[in-house]
Design an enzyme around this catalytic site. Sequence first.
Site, PDB file in Angstrom:
ATOM      1  N   GLN A   1       3.017  -3.686   3.314  1.00  0.00           N
ATOM      2  CA  GLN A   1       3.376  -2.369   2.791  1.00  0.00           C
ATOM      3  C   GLN A   1       4.259  -1.602   3.772  1.00  0.00           C
ATOM      4  O   GLN A   1       5.098  -0.809   3.382  1.00  0.00           O
ATOM      5  CB  GLN A   1       2.107  -1.556   2.502  1.00  0.00           C
ATOM      6  CG  GLN A   1       1.176  -2.202   1.502  1.00  0.00           C
ATOM      7  CD  GLN A   1       1.788  -2.352   0.137  1.00  0.00           C
ATOM      8  OE1 GLN A   1       2.296  -1.397  -0.435  1.00  0.00           O
ATOM      9  NE2 GLN A   1       1.753  -3.546  -0.412  1.00  0.00           N
TER      10      GLN A   1
ATOM     11  N   GLY B   1      -6.236  -4.792 -10.359  1.00  0.00           N
ATOM     12  CA  GLY B   1      -5.813  -5.454  -9.135  1.00  0.00           C
ATOM     13  C   GLY B   1      -6.919  -6.349  -8.608  1.00  0.00           C
ATOM     14  O   GLY B   1      -8.107  -6.044  -8.786  1.00  0.00           O
ATOM     15  N   SER B   2      -6.537  -7.451  -7.990  1.00  0.00           N
ATOM     16  CA  SER B   2      -7.549  -8.435  -7.572  1.00  0.00           C
ATOM     17  C   SER B   2      -7.139  -9.169  -6.302  1.00  0.00           C
ATOM     18  O   SER B   2      -7.522 -10.320  -6.105  1.00  0.00           O
ATOM     19  CB  SER B   2      -7.770  -9.457  -8.695  1.00  0.00           C
ATOM     20  OG  SER B   2      -6.528 -10.099  -9.004  1.00  0.00           O
TER      21      SER B   2
ATOM     22  N   LYS C   1       0.800  -8.948   0.359  1.00  0.00           N
ATOM     23  CA  LYS C   1       2.064  -8.250   0.565  1.00  0.00           C
ATOM     24  C   LYS C   1       1.966  -7.239   1.698  1.00  0.00           C
ATOM     25  O   LYS C   1       0.957  -6.557   1.857  1.00  0.00           O
ATOM     26  CB  LYS C   1       2.483  -7.517  -0.722  1.00  0.00           C
ATOM     27  CG  LYS C   1       2.809  -8.456  -1.881  1.00  0.00           C
ATOM     28  CD  LYS C   1       4.043  -9.276  -1.590  1.00  0.00           C
ATOM     29  CE  LYS C   1       4.404 -10.182  -2.757  1.00  0.00           C
ATOM     30  NZ  LYS C   1       5.558 -11.052  -2.414  1.00  0.00           N
TER      31      LYS C   1
ATOM     32  N   LYS D   1       0.642   5.545   7.640  1.00  0.00           N
ATOM     33  CA  LYS D   1       0.063   4.847   8.789  1.00  0.00           C
ATOM     34  C   LYS D   1       0.549   3.406   8.875  1.00  0.00           C
ATOM     35  O   LYS D   1       0.547   2.806   9.963  1.00  0.00           O
ATOM     36  CB  LYS D   1      -1.462   4.912   8.742  1.00  0.00           C
ATOM     37  CG  LYS D   1      -2.097   4.329   7.474  1.00  0.00           C
ATOM     38  CD  LYS D   1      -2.446   2.874   7.603  1.00  0.00           C
ATOM     39  CE  LYS D   1      -2.977   2.335   6.289  1.00  0.00           C
ATOM     40  NZ  LYS D   1      -3.510   0.973   6.421  1.00  0.00           N
TER      41      LYS D   1
ATOM     42  N   LYS E   1      -1.416   2.216  -1.100  1.00  0.00           N
ATOM     43  CA  LYS E   1      -0.765   2.875   0.019  1.00  0.00           C
ATOM     44  C   LYS E   1       0.744   2.645  -0.064  1.00  0.00           C
ATOM     45  O   LYS E   1       1.231   1.572   0.250  1.00  0.00           O
ATOM     46  CB  LYS E   1      -1.358   2.359   1.327  1.00  0.00           C
ATOM     47  CG  LYS E   1      -2.857   2.655   1.396  1.00  0.00           C
ATOM     48  CD  LYS E   1      -3.566   2.065   2.578  1.00  0.00           C
ATOM     49  CE  LYS E   1      -5.029   2.476   2.568  1.00  0.00           C
ATOM     50  NZ  LYS E   1      -5.797   1.920   3.692  1.00  0.00           N
TER      51      LYS E   1
ATOM     52  N   ALA F   1     -10.130  -4.816   4.828  1.00  0.00           N
ATOM     53  CA  ALA F   1     -10.924  -5.324   3.710  1.00  0.00           C
ATOM     54  C   ALA F   1     -11.924  -6.402   4.117  1.00  0.00           C
ATOM     55  O   ALA F   1     -13.074  -6.400   3.665  1.00  0.00           O
ATOM     56  CB  ALA F   1      -9.990  -5.846   2.618  1.00  0.00           C
TER      57      ALA F   1
ATOM     58  N   ASN G   1      -0.027  -5.531   8.692  1.00  0.00           N
ATOM     59  CA  ASN G   1       1.252  -4.960   9.118  1.00  0.00           C
ATOM     60  C   ASN G   1       1.469  -5.150  10.615  1.00  0.00           C
ATOM     61  O   ASN G   1       2.535  -5.570  11.058  1.00  0.00           O
ATOM     62  CB  ASN G   1       1.312  -3.478   8.736  1.00  0.00           C
ATOM     63  CG  ASN G   1       1.431  -3.270   7.244  1.00  0.00           C
ATOM     64  OD1 ASN G   1       2.508  -3.399   6.674  1.00  0.00           O
ATOM     65  ND2 ASN G   1       0.314  -2.977   6.587  1.00  0.00           N
TER      66      ASN G   1
ATOM     67  N   PHE H   1      -3.807 -10.748 -11.914  1.00  0.00           N
ATOM     68  CA  PHE H   1      -2.491 -11.317 -12.190  1.00  0.00           C
ATOM     69  C   PHE H   1      -2.650 -12.835 -12.108  1.00  0.00           C
ATOM     70  O   PHE H   1      -2.904 -13.387 -11.048  1.00  0.00           O
ATOM     71  CB  PHE H   1      -1.467 -10.829 -11.168  1.00  0.00           C
ATOM     72  CG  PHE H   1      -0.084 -11.364 -11.400  1.00  0.00           C
ATOM     73  CD1 PHE H   1       0.720 -10.824 -12.396  1.00  0.00           C
ATOM     74  CD2 PHE H   1       0.404 -12.422 -10.655  1.00  0.00           C
ATOM     75  CE1 PHE H   1       1.998 -11.316 -12.618  1.00  0.00           C
ATOM     76  CE2 PHE H   1       1.674 -12.928 -10.868  1.00  0.00           C
ATOM     77  CZ  PHE H   1       2.480 -12.376 -11.859  1.00  0.00           C
TER      78      PHE H   1
END
Length: 388
Positions: free
Chosen positions: A327, A36-37, A325, A232, A147, A180, A297, A67
């Site tokens: 979640q 993953g990146s 994206k 969460k 998550k 992040a 989110n 990807f």
Amino acid sequence: MAPQQEGETETETANSYSTGNYGQGVGFKSKVTVVGSGNWGSVAAKLIASNTLKHHSFHDEVRMWVFEETLQTGEKLTDVINKTNENVKYLPGIKLGKNVLADPDLDNAVKDANMLVFVTPHQFMEGICKRLVGKVRGDVEAISLIKGMEVKMEGPCMISNLISEQLGINCSVLMGANIANEIAVEKFSEATVGYRDNREIAEQWVKLFSTPYFMVTPVQDVEGVELCGTLKNIVAIAAGFVDGLDMGNNTKAAIMRIGLREMRAFSKLLFSSVRDSTFFESCGVADVITTCLGGRNRKVAEAFARNGGKRSFDELEAEMLQGQKLQGVSTAREVYEVLSHRGWLELFPLFTTVHEICTGRLPPSAIVEYSEKEPRLSLLEDSTRYSK
């Protein structure tokens, strides 16, 4: 970790890992691949790369599966990462470490690794695991930073279990109050490693991730740690609705508290082994706080509420997140499916209401009206009654 063989004692299994060399002997060096990146995946690679250079138990090089995408310049994202040492799309302005090697070939990226770090959107993991069947080494240890959960006919499946079952390897988890971009610029934060049986494996993951600005604590509760990180995001969606409606800090604090209560109750209904103390770790209350104050989110849910629910989450995600994206919306749907199937909807009015707002069945203002439905909290005290 290979499955324990019949006749092999737990002590013998633990001793085979006591050097942190996974039974390979003195001088063995672990090879790490990050699968993953994106934003968080790139930050994870940065943390790991700084530690593989410091500790002799790891190979210096950290491979990061990317990807492949074509940038507006016409260049391949992988080529740009390897040329500039920077993920210009998902973590611009941050150097990853010269020992990070981006690789668009998933099979090639994992082929020599014996430590796999999974950090992709959870909805892609089943496909990734299917591609990796028979491609990973038998001595591989995995950790999931993902998550979310998969909902199957037989019930919910945590991502760590999906990895373990499909690839035949042990999988720990790392969750916490981890926005992040803040970690990328080395602002202090904490995280929690959830592990199953072997403390030595947990300590190896702690060594791989810990830095002076990123403090990692091991907890023997994979399901509890992972469910905290998963659930969460639903609470963060609710907090975003509150912000979008300008309801204020008191209301948001109430939503966070009720959300944490539902997180604990849902986790213990699914897995009676989940520990109450886990909810006081970074993966628990701290992650709820930081995600409800910041994070994607909450941000997109705020925009959804300000638009009166007239613009879809898909539209807002595409406009606001530059390829990242959400979640929370998909997790709310998956949790709703579990609640509906098991007859638990009335036990979890906040989780239920979030999903119904996301799908347009209720207006955003319903986020504070859900409390009119009195949850039968007395039933939650007997979690074993519903855990089957």
